[in-house]
Design a protein around this motif. Structure first.
Motif, short mmCIF file in Angstrom:
data_model
loop_
_atom_site.label_atom_id
_atom_site.label_comp_id
_atom_site.label_asym_id
_atom_site.label_seq_id
_atom_site.Cartn_x
_atom_site.Cartn_y
_atom_site.Cartn_z
N MET A 201 0.77 -1.41 -0.10
CA MET A 201 -0.24 0.05 -0.16
C MET A 201 1.30 1.61 0.27
SD MET A 201 -3.95 -1.36 2.11
CE MET A 201 -5.00 -1.55 1.56
N THR B 298 0.68 4.05 -2.86
CA THR B 298 0.31 5.60 -2.71
C THR B 298 1.47 6.19 -3.17
OG1 THR B 298 -0.87 4.44 -1.01
CG2 THR B 298 -0.09 7.27 -0.46
N SER C 198 -4.60 8.43 -2.17
CA SER C 198 -4.33 7.73 -0.94
C SER C 198 -4.79 6.07 -0.62
CB SER C 198 -6.28 8.73 -0.65
OG SER C 198 -7.06 7.69 -0.43
N ILE C 199 -3.91 6.79 0.46
CA ILE C 199 -4.30 4.73 1.16
C ILE C 199 -5.63 4.34 0.88
CG2 ILE C 199 -4.64 5.30 3.52
CD1 ILE C 199 -2.01 3.13 2.08
N VAL D 296 -5.96 2.78 -2.49
CA VAL D 296 -5.64 1.99 -2.81
C VAL D 296 -5.65 0.72 -2.32
CG1 VAL D 296 -3.24 0.94 -2.31
CG2 VAL D 296 -3.34 3.10 -3.01
N TYR E 67 -3.06 5.18 -11.24
CA TYR E 67 -4.50 4.86 -11.57
C TYR E 67 -5.41 3.98 -12.01
CZ TYR E 67 -7.72 3.76 -7.42
OH TYR E 67 -8.89 3.39 -6.30
#
Length: 391
Positions: A26, A30, A36-37, A40, A93
């Motif tokens: 993670m 990130t 943001s975590i 993820v 992403y």
């Protein structure tokens, strides 16, 4: 046990490792995608949702095309390998989300087809043991796949972990193409016949029990960390050891259940749920006692996810054990997992405290036991019998 069964188990290990590996990388993801975590973390949920929704659809398409099981499995491995490669090369992403959808759909269908092949190549009296070998790939993915992928990611970068899974999956495809027998002819892949299985109420009853067993287990498992550290008082640096012991207990339970499932299906399912209920109740009542809490945790590992072989056998005996039935079963299990975790979190957020998920798990275990009650009048211990009054 045919060697091909172990090959199927290795294949499931490969595809399942990808589902869990995000949890170990993670921070890297990130930073790589500048998100943001939480976003993820959504990559895990997206994978699971793809398994639940996309897996049965893809399986139905393969059956409609009358593709033999072996060829279907090899096709799915190719799709999965390509999807995982897209993930390894992702520079955004959004592209990673696409990769997770592709791999999630392919993985779900892959599990369904693998179990169908397993049912074909194993003797009827050994299907429980064979299923235990295949689904042990899921457990080894948690015990070995996730730690290995995490270490590789820390040492060589997160992309290396993805490429490692690509290589392993491709290797499984090559071995499967050589070692797996042709498990069915094209004309035997009949979508109408498989859809007809879903008219059987006993199949849905089997699905319900499966969902409740996994829901009860993960309602508690999802919150073991805060429960053990904040109530039981166990140091956080001891948690990896406890989770390793939990994984060992689950693997041991899988072996035991697999060996007994064919001959003692209903007794094993009932006993497992009763032990699960007792363990969850003891954990909830004596959370502050480290010895009782750890013992209860190990018992949950022993009779929770390790019940999969006997749950699979029950589904097989109430159907033609085709890939669509097995893929939908995989979806049901994932739904049970997600709902159990959600209900546990909902109980905490509603102000009932960290013990609440344990009570939620216990209630789901009770419902699981209730789902079995109508079947105690049937003699179903023999592999040659079924839930309905066989003609």
């Amino acid at each position: 046990m045919p060697l091909a069964v172990y090959i199927l188990g290795l294949t499931i290990f490969s595809v399942a490792t990808s589902e869990f590996m995000i949890a170990g990388m993670m921070p890297s993801l990130t930073a790589a995608f500048n998100v943001s975590i939480t976003k993820v973390g959504y990559l895990i949920s997206i994978y699971a949702a793809s398994m639940v929704i996309g897996g049965p659809i893809l399986t139905a398409i393969l059956i409609k095309m009358r593709i033999p099981h072996k060829r279907a499995l090899l096709s799915l491995i190719v799709i999965y390998t390509l999807g995982q490669s897209v993930g390894a090369m992702s520079n955004s992403y959004g592209l990673m989300v696409i990769a997770r959808i592709i791999t999630g759909v392919a993985a779900s269908a892959c599990i369904g087809v693998a179990l169908a092949i397993c049912s074909n190549i194993a003797k009827p009296e050994s299907r429980g043991r064979a299923a235990a070998v295949v689904v042990s790939g899921l457990m080894f993915a948690t015990m070995l796949g996730l730690p290995i992928a995490t270490v590789v990611g820390q040492q060589f970068g997160w992309r290396a972990s993805f490429w490692l899974v690509v290589a392993l999956t491709a290797l499984c495809g090559i071995i499967s193409s050589v070692m797996l027998p042709a498990s069915s002819k094209p004309e035997e892949a009949n979508l109408a016949a498989e859809l007809d299985d879903f008219k059987n109420i006993h199949l849905w009853a089997a699905y319900a029990t499966s969902g409740l067993v996994l829901g009860a287990t993960f309602a508690a498992f999802s919150y073991f960390s805060p429960i053990l550290t904040e109530i039981t008082g166990i140091a956080s640096n001891r948690l990896p050891l406890l989770f390793s012991l939990y994984g060992i207990a689950a693997l041991l339970g899988n072996i035991i259940v697999g060996r007994l499932a064919d001959k003692y299906m209903l007794p094993i399912t009932t006993a497992g749920l009763l032990v699960l209920l007792a363990a969850l109740t003891l954990f909830a009542l004596f959370t502050q006692n480290p010895i009782i809490s750890i013992t209860a945790m190990m018992l949950i590992g022993l009779v929770g996810i390790s019940m999969n072989p006997v749950l699979i056998i029950r589904v097989m005996r109430n159907s033609r054990a085709g890939p669509l039935v097995n893929t939908v079963h995989t979806s049901v299990i994932n739904i049970g997992l997600a709902v159990g975790s959600w209900l546990g979190g909902l109980a905490i957020s509603s102000g009932y405290g960290l013990r609440a998920p344990l009570w939620v798990g216990a209630m789901l275990a009770v419902l699981g036991i209730i789902s079995l009650l109508p079947y105690f009048s049937y003699k179903i211990n023999s592999p040659k019998t079924c839930y309905t009054k066989c003609e």
